[in-house]
Design a protein around this motif. Structure first.
Motif, PDB file in Angstrom:
ATOM      1  N   ARG A   1      35.010  73.689  -6.256  1.00  0.00           N
ATOM      2  CA  ARG A   1      36.359  74.311  -5.923  1.00  0.00           C
ATOM      3  C   ARG A   1      35.915  75.639  -5.490  1.00  0.00           C
ATOM      4  O   ARG A   1      35.087  76.395  -5.945  1.00  0.00           O
ATOM      5  N   ILE A   2      37.194  76.298  -4.868  1.00  0.00           N
ATOM      6  CA  ILE A   2      36.994  77.907  -4.711  1.00  0.00           C
ATOM      7  C   ILE A   2      38.186  78.530  -5.326  1.00  0.00           C
ATOM      8  O   ILE A   2      39.584  78.086  -5.459  1.00  0.00           O
ATOM      9  N   VAL A   3      37.794  79.672  -6.293  1.00  0.00           N
ATOM     10  CA  VAL A   3      38.807  80.348  -6.634  1.00  0.00           C
ATOM     11  C   VAL A   3      38.828  81.766  -6.073  1.00  0.00           C
ATOM     12  O   VAL A   3      37.802  82.328  -6.300  1.00  0.00           O
TER      13      VAL A   3
ATOM     14  N   PHE B   1      42.074  80.318 -16.111  1.00  0.00           N
ATOM     15  CA  PHE B   1      42.003  79.182 -14.964  1.00  0.00           C
ATOM     16  C   PHE B   1      40.732  78.281 -15.021  1.00  0.00           C
ATOM     17  O   PHE B   1      40.687  77.252 -15.034  1.00  0.00           O
ATOM     18  N   ILE B   2      39.621  78.845 -14.761  1.00  0.00           N
ATOM     19  CA  ILE B   2      38.450  78.568 -14.750  1.00  0.00           C
ATOM     20  C   ILE B   2      38.226  77.786 -16.037  1.00  0.00           C
ATOM     21  O   ILE B   2      37.491  76.586 -16.263  1.00  0.00           O
TER      22      ILE B   2
ATOM     23  N   ASN C   1      49.046  72.996 -10.183  1.00  0.00           N
ATOM     24  CA  ASN C   1      49.568  72.484 -11.440  1.00  0.00           C
ATOM     25  C   ASN C   1      48.803  72.934 -12.610  1.00  0.00           C
ATOM     26  O   ASN C   1      49.426  73.040 -13.605  1.00  0.00           O
ATOM     27  N   ILE C   2      47.450  72.910 -12.635  1.00  0.00           N
ATOM     28  CA  ILE C   2      46.792  73.251 -13.781  1.00  0.00           C
ATOM     29  C   ILE C   2      46.937  74.846 -14.182  1.00  0.00           C
ATOM     30  O   ILE C   2      47.437  75.378 -15.168  1.00  0.00           O
ATOM     31  N   SER C   3      47.068  75.531 -13.049  1.00  0.00           N
ATOM     32  CA  SER C   3      47.629  76.991 -13.176  1.00  0.00           C
ATOM     33  C   SER C   3      48.786  77.229 -13.846  1.00  0.00           C
ATOM     34  O   SER C   3      48.859  78.290 -14.476  1.00  0.00           O
ATOM     35  N   THR C   4      49.751  76.484 -13.866  1.00  0.00           N
ATOM     36  CA  THR C   4      51.109  76.880 -14.202  1.00  0.00           C
ATOM     37  C   THR C   4      50.951  76.665 -15.972  1.00  0.00           C
ATOM     38  O   THR C   4      52.100  77.143 -16.531  1.00  0.00           O
TER      39      THR C   4
END
Length: 329
Positions: free
Chosen positions: A113-115, A316-317, A205-208
């Protein structure tokens, strides 16, 4: 049989993409990094101020075996954040540096993944200093077709310079420009022309779950922002190789494209991720108002915006690590 051969070829290409050529002096080191841990989250920022926010925190724990490796003039830092394997790198400013760095990251290491986090200007009056935007779409608004004087209006969104003559609108020899889409090449798909690049919906969606995250409000001991910064979701972001400090163009971007933040790297990072089939998400803290009036020094606000964007990215991570652990279990 054909399907099996195709599958083997794809696997071989993937394996080769995560290796340097055998003659490269860092070939063995990179192999050990990919074997010892991972898959990794690639954490990407563009400016020294944004990297300083990470270095000044205790979030990133460097690897005790190989803490970093230098490739193509960039330092790729290996370690963990909240127990999740991470490789972070500062790309340098603007789209060319950002795209090159992310491609090196994806070609060399086992990245899942890229953040991306960083600072931005606000083109939306409801998005204030210190806020963090998690956009759902990003566009590169620096690709133009410059048209002839008195040319006919086309189908693309255009900027007519005469509309911004002062004190009155009128004709202008600079004529007008059309905003053109980008050519997106991606794995297993034909080239397509796109203007808006989507953020990965699963990561979004995870970040919400972080919408109530408490962000830093005070720049120093003597000055705090008048409003408590917030995390805002689902807006649109604009990228161009331009530092925007002009109220009229700021207003134009918001009116024509509904753009809320402006920066110089996000679309390149998202586009490179999409081309490689790697999910990506963006967190941008508001450090300035892109030409509207502000009273505090840009340096102070840039660091505050970096800290807030980093805070959301780090949380988030952590969330991503928890979701991955549940899925694996």
């Amino acid at each position: 049989m054909v399907l099996v051969l195709v599958g083997l070829l794809v696997m071989l290409q993937v394996q080769q993409s995560m290796q340097l050529r055998c003659s490269h002096p860092m070939h063995g080191v990179v192999d050990r990094i990919n074997e010892n841990a991972g898959p990794y989250i690639g954490l990407v920022m563009a400016y020294p101020t944004e990297e300083l926010a990470l270095q000044s925190s205790a979030f990133f724990v460097p690897s005790s075996e190989i803490p970093w490796v230098d490739l193509a003039g960039r330092r790729f830092n290996i370690g963990t954040i909240k127990g999740v394997d991470v490789i972070y790198v500062m790309t340098g400013e603007q789209t060319l540096n950002a795209g090159i760095t992310v491609q090196i990251l994806l070609d060399t290491f086992d990245i899942e993944r890229i953040v991306h986090y960083g600072t931005s200007g606000s083109a939306n009056s409801s998005l204030y200093l210190g806020d963090v935007s998690v956009p759902s779409y990003v566009a590169f608004t620096g690709s133009w077709k410059w048209k002839e004087f008195k040319s006919a209006e086309g189908n693309l969104t255009e900027l007519r310079f005469g509309n911004f003559n002062f004190p009155e609108m009128g004709e202008n020899l600079l004529a007008n420009i059309d905003f053109t889409p980008q050519q997106l090449y991606s794995v297993g798909k034909p080239m397509e022309e796109v203007f808006w690049l989507p953020i990965d919906p699963n990561l979004f969606n995870i970040s919400t779950k972080l919408q109530d995250l408490e962000l830093q409000q005070c720049v120093n001991e003597t000055y705090c922002l008048p409003e408590t910064p917030k995390v805002v979701y689902g807006l649109r972001a604009s990228t161009a190789d331009i530092y925007l400090d002009n109220a009229a163009y700021r207003q134009f971007l918001f009116k024509e494209f509904n753009v809320s933040t402006v920066d110089e790297e996000s679309s390149a990072i998202v586009m490179t991720s999409l081309s490689n089939g790697v999910p990506c998400i963006v967190f941008r803290g508001v450090s300035d108002l892109a030409g509207a009036e502000e009273k505090l020094s840009s340096t102070s606000l840039s660091y505050l915006a970096s800290v807030n964007a980093l805070s959301v990215a780090v949380e988030f991570i952590g969330l991503f690590g928890e979701e991955a652990a549940i899925h694996d279990h």
